[in-house]
Design an enzyme around this catalytic site. Sequence first.
Site, mmCIF file in Angstrom:
data_model
loop_
_atom_site.group_PDB
_atom_site.id
_atom_site.type_symbol
_atom_site.label_atom_id
_atom_site.label_comp_id
_atom_site.label_asym_id
_atom_site.label_seq_id
_atom_site.Cartn_x
_atom_site.Cartn_y
_atom_site.Cartn_z
ATOM 1 N N SER A 149 0.199 -3.749 7.651
ATOM 2 C CA SER A 149 0.290 -3.613 9.108
ATOM 3 C C SER A 149 -0.184 -4.874 9.829
ATOM 4 O O SER A 149 -0.975 -5.656 9.304
ATOM 5 C CB SER A 149 -0.559 -2.436 9.582
ATOM 6 O OG SER A 149 -0.241 -1.276 8.862
HETATM 7 N N1 SAH Z 1 -2.464 0.768 5.131
HETATM 8 C C1 SAH Z 1 -1.544 -0.162 4.516
HETATM 9 C C2 SAH Z 1 -0.194 -0.162 5.200
HETATM 10 C C3 SAH Z 1 0.719 0.510 4.312
HETATM 11 S S1 SAH Z 1 2.379 0.836 4.821
HETATM 12 C C4 SAH Z 1 -2.122 -1.557 4.433
HETATM 13 O O1 SAH Z 1 -3.198 -1.791 4.998
HETATM 14 O O2 SAH Z 1 -1.514 -2.414 3.778
HETATM 15 C C5 SAH Z 1 2.418 2.571 4.502
HETATM 16 C C6 SAH Z 1 2.208 3.000 3.081
HETATM 17 O O3 SAH Z 1 2.284 4.416 3.081
HETATM 18 C C7 SAH Z 1 3.252 2.508 2.104
HETATM 19 O O4 SAH Z 1 2.635 1.824 1.066
HETATM 20 C C8 SAH Z 1 3.931 3.784 1.609
HETATM 21 O O5 SAH Z 1 4.312 3.747 0.255
HETATM 22 C C9 SAH Z 1 2.834 4.800 1.844
HETATM 23 N N2 SAH Z 1 3.284 6.205 1.945
HETATM 24 C C10 SAH Z 1 4.384 6.704 2.565
HETATM 25 N N3 SAH Z 1 4.437 8.041 2.435
HETATM 26 C C11 SAH Z 1 3.337 8.404 1.706
HETATM 27 C C12 SAH Z 1 2.824 9.646 1.231
HETATM 28 N N4 SAH Z 1 3.437 10.811 1.459
HETATM 29 N N5 SAH Z 1 1.678 9.635 0.520
HETATM 30 C C13 SAH Z 1 1.020 8.485 0.265
HETATM 31 N N6 SAH Z 1 1.460 7.283 0.685
HETATM 32 C C14 SAH Z 1 2.589 7.236 1.406
#
Ligand code: SAH
Length: 223
Positions: free
Chosen positions: A68
């Site tokens: 993000s």
């Molecule tokens: N917080 C992260 C941003 C990640 S983007 C950072 O600081 O880098 C969102 C993430 O959510 C992705 O990696 C995606 O694979 C994950 N995601 C999406 N749906 C999900 C679910 N149902 N359970 C766990 N992770 C999920």
Amino acid sequence: MNAENGDIDELEAGKIRLIMALRRQGIRDARVLSAIERVAREVFITGAFEEQAYDDHALPIECGQTISQPYVVAFMTEKLEVGDRMKVLEIGTGSGYQAAVLAQLCRRVYTIERYRTLLDDAVKRFASLGYHNVTAMVGDGGKGWPEQAPFDRIIVTAAAPEIPLELVNQLKVGGIMVVPVDVNAGRDGQQLVKLTRTEEGIDREDLLPVRFVPLVEGVARES
Ligand code: SAH
């Protein structure tokens, strides 16, 4: 000065510019700004994008996901009002950066990711940086982490199709959740929402239009 030191100086200068930009954009919480200052964002970024580590935008990571934008991390963290005794759940570990920022501010972070590859890389980063108060697992974040519930705070970093009630149920009364939610089934983008669990139900405050990758049901089978 050799090239390597030059790179480090460049990153440090970028970090100072980023903190100043976050202040200008209204991030006021000194604890949040200092947490962001302490976490080396370049460690959470892969290869070619490393030199953009302190630019204020989202960047691609493995598995077609994104780390993000720093402003959004700072804003969500501020709105979460994290205290140092708290237990915080994050859905969507991704690179691990948001969890690392939270780890500076609370007692323990639990974080769930649906991709094994991302989770393994994030866990290596937590270990190499010495963040021992982060517990991570592969799973479907939409179901939360019932064995560890209730939580003081929950942060969701992928866009939910609607208010995730299963997660609200894992919040303590008085607890806060920050979550991006689809507006009009995603046709009108997403809204970052702050939910507070009360004795009677849920208070909702709409914060900001945002753009996150979707919250996808189930554990990823690809890797
Ligand atoms: N917080 C992260 C941003 C990640 S983007 C950072 O600081 O880098 C969102 C993430 O959510 C992705 O990696 C995606 O694979 C994950 N995601 C999406 N749906 C999900 C679910 N149902 N359970 C766990 N992770 C999920």
